[in-house]
Design an enzyme around this catalytic site. Structure first.
Site, PDB file in Angstrom:
ATOM      1  N   ASN A  19      15.684   1.039  18.453  1.00 51.66           N
ATOM      2  CA  ASN A  19      15.111   1.922  17.372  1.00 51.66           C
ATOM      3  C   ASN A  19      14.886   3.370  18.118  1.00 51.66           C
ATOM      4  OD1 ASN A  19      15.592   0.085  15.681  1.00 51.66           O
ATOM      5  ND2 ASN A  19      13.180  -0.729  15.991  1.00 51.66           N
ATOM      6  N   ASP A  21      11.521   5.595  17.402  1.00 47.60           N
ATOM      7  CA  ASP A  21      10.470   5.205  16.742  1.00 47.60           C
ATOM      8  C   ASP A  21       9.718   6.782  16.397  1.00 47.60           C
ATOM      9  OD1 ASP A  21      10.478   2.602  17.456  1.00 47.60           O
ATOM     10  OD2 ASP A  21       9.088   2.768  19.164  1.00 47.60           O
ATOM     11  N   LYS A  48      12.371  -3.634  19.661  1.00 47.13           N
ATOM     12  CA  LYS A  48      11.593  -4.584  20.554  1.00 47.13           C
ATOM     13  C   LYS A  48      12.745  -4.975  21.665  1.00 47.13           C
ATOM     14  CE  LYS A  48       8.962  -6.510  16.549  1.00 47.13           C
ATOM     15  NZ  LYS A  48       7.754  -5.784  16.951  1.00 47.13           N
ATOM     16  N   GLY A  49      13.957  -5.068  21.153  1.00 50.21           N
ATOM     17  CA  GLY A  49      14.937  -5.666  22.202  1.00 50.21           C
ATOM     18  C   GLY A  49      15.025  -4.423  23.469  1.00 50.21           C
ATOM     19  N   ASN A  51      12.902  -2.300  24.309  1.00 55.85           N
ATOM     20  CA  ASN A  51      11.411  -2.152  24.932  1.00 55.85           C
ATOM     21  C   ASN A  51      11.319  -3.291  26.125  1.00 55.85           C
ATOM     22  OD1 ASN A  51      10.829   0.087  23.389  1.00 55.85           O
ATOM     23  ND2 ASN A  51       9.633  -1.418  21.780  1.00 55.85           N
ATOM     24  N   GLU A 148      14.842  -9.085  15.597  1.00 49.56           N
ATOM     25  CA  GLU A 148      15.036  -7.823  14.984  1.00 49.56           C
ATOM     26  C   GLU A 148      16.459  -7.523  14.714  1.00 49.56           C
ATOM     27  OE1 GLU A 148      11.693  -4.533  14.985  1.00 49.56           O
ATOM     28  OE2 GLU A 148      12.817  -4.635  16.782  1.00 49.56           O
ATOM     29  N   ASP A 255      -2.554   3.246  22.214  1.00 53.08           N
ATOM     30  CA  ASP A 255      -1.562   2.962  21.343  1.00 53.08           C
ATOM     31  C   ASP A 255      -0.931   1.598  21.783  1.00 53.08           C
ATOM     32  OD1 ASP A 255       0.698   2.569  19.887  1.00 53.08           O
ATOM     33  OD2 ASP A 255       1.660   4.518  20.626  1.00 53.08           O
ATOM     34  N   GLY A 260       3.370  -5.927  23.322  1.00 52.91           N
ATOM     35  CA  GLY A 260       3.725  -7.404  23.450  1.00 52.91           C
ATOM     36  C   GLY A 260       5.102  -7.393  24.108  1.00 52.91           C
ATOM     37  N   ASP A 261       5.893  -6.176  23.727  1.00 56.98           N
ATOM     38  CA  ASP A 261       7.086  -5.995  24.297  1.00 56.98           C
ATOM     39  C   ASP A 261       7.198  -6.052  26.077  1.00 56.98           C
ATOM     40  OD1 ASP A 261       8.114  -6.154  21.930  1.00 56.98           O
ATOM     41  OD2 ASP A 261       8.374  -4.124  21.925  1.00 56.98           O
TER      42      ASP A 261
HETATM   43  O1  RIB Z   1       7.407  -3.841  19.057  1.00 55.81           O
HETATM   44  C1  RIB Z   1       7.233  -2.355  18.918  1.00 55.81           C
HETATM   45  C2  RIB Z   1       8.679  -2.106  18.190  1.00 55.81           C
HETATM   46  O2  RIB Z   1       8.702  -2.630  17.124  1.00 55.81           O
HETATM   47  C3  RIB Z   1       8.600  -0.411  18.107  1.00 55.81           C
HETATM   48  O3  RIB Z   1       9.024   0.127  19.336  1.00 55.81           O
HETATM   49  C4  RIB Z   1       9.452  -0.548  16.926  1.00 55.81           C
HETATM   50  O4  RIB Z   1      10.513   0.177  16.983  1.00 55.81           O
HETATM   51  C5  RIB Z   1       9.633  -1.801  16.321  1.00 55.81           C
HETATM   52  O5  RIB Z   1      10.755  -2.506  16.556  1.00 55.81           O
END
Ligand code: RIB
Length: 315
Positions: A19, A21, A48-49, A51, A148, A255, A260-261
């Site tokens: 994504n 962001d 998430k992927g 990251n 996701e 932030d 978690g990622d």
């Molecule tokens: O886990 C954080 C992510 O969740 C963000 O980077 C956003 O893109 C969403 O997918």
């Protein structure tokens, strides 16, 4: 440009989202129906992927990302970014006339957030495109997935990994009620407290006392081990033999997006490398905490060296 990961590096395949962001920095998160001003708007790479792929690559893993971006400028920029991170992008599809996924994120002064995701090209990842990458999955040291992207794609990747004896790590976020628990064998599931309670129907506060009940729930879902991340509190770990808590770094978060990622990517990289389970969790805790020190999911994800340096503070 960073040099690609060494060929002897542990191989990690990530199936998931990419994504762009859009991060609004606000004093307080808006309540339903409320409008609030933002002091700043940031554009950052996320999803998430991706990251988790970046987190694993920074730990020294040779990472291949399977996913989709749009055939737009954001998609091109994202590919270039991942190449700079040393990630193999050949299994990332470009979807015509479809925008790259976007996440609208608000972050408050305490570092808490809420996120709205517009899937865009992420929704176009198919089981067939995953099957085309079977050889890469079969030769991985670990497969890492989230929820996701379409379930059919995730399930197909897990099926291939299971067939080849490749450990599967799942971070079932965002939670989906239609995930077919029990159909695949999962080496490790990584959740936060809320997700764990929703998936297993048991209170996380009970985990250390009710291990028999929790282990039964894991066995029903063919999960070998569970990790429950709890922000600033110790991570709870449940395996067939043990239940224990692993402490995390004491920091002041700016932030929490992507923490978690960072945890999932770091844990999986270290698992693929052959680290003992508690040590892999310890390092993942450090990476998760350090990630909260700058705005944006990937900006503060630590290198292998920084993670190991900070890990010493936990002993
Ligand atoms: O886990 C954080 C992510 O969740 C963000 O980077 C956003 O893109 C969403 O997918």
């Amino acid at each position: 440009m960073k040099s690609p990961a060494h060929s002897a590096a542990p191989r990690v395949v990530v199936v998931g989202s990419l994504n762009l962001d859009l991060i609004a920095q606000v004093e307080q998160l808006p309540a339903a129906g409320e409008t609030v001003p933002a002091s700043d708007l940031l554009r950052r790479f996320g999803g998430k992927g991706a990251n988790q792929a970046v987190a694993a690559a920074r730990q020294g893993a040779a990472v291949t990302m399977i996913g989709c971006v749009g055939d737009d400028a954001d998609g091109t920029a994202y590919r270039e970014h991942l190449v700079r991170e040393g990630i193999n992008t050949r299994a990332i599809g470009s979807i015509p006339r479809t925008p790259t996924g976007t996440a609208l994120i608000a972050v408050d002064r305490q570092g808490q957030n809420n996120i709205v995701v517009i899937a865009g090209a992420n929704a176009r990842l198919t089981a067939v495109s995953v099957r085309n990458q079977s050889a890469i999955i079969r030769h991985a040291g670990a497969l890492l997935a989230q929820l996701e992207v379409p379930l059919a794609a995730v399930v197909e990747a897990m099926r291939i990994a299971n067939g080849a004896g490749v450990p599967v790590v799942l971070n079932p976020s965002p939670l989906r009620s239609d995930f077919p628990w029990g159909r695949m064998t999962l080496h490790t599931v990584i959740t936060n407290e809320l997700e764990a309670q929703r998936i297993f129907g048991l209170p996380v506060g009970n985990l250390a006392r009710a291990t028999v009940a929790w282990r039964r729930k894991l066995a029903e879902r063919r999960i070998a081990q569970l990790l429950v991340t709890r922000g600033a509190q110790a991570t709870l770990c449940l395996t067939a033999e043990k239940c224990f808590a692993v402490p995390t770094l004491r920091i002041r978060p700016v932030d929490t997006v992507g923490a978690g990622d960072a945890f999932a990517g770091t844990f999986t990289a270290r698992l693929a490398e052959g680290f003992a389970f508690p040590e892999a969790v310890m390092l993942a805790n450090c990476a998760g905490a350090l990630t909260t020190l700058k705005p944006g999911a990937q900006a503060a994800m630590p290198s292998r060296w920084v993670t190991q340096r900070e890990r010493i503070r936990l002993t």
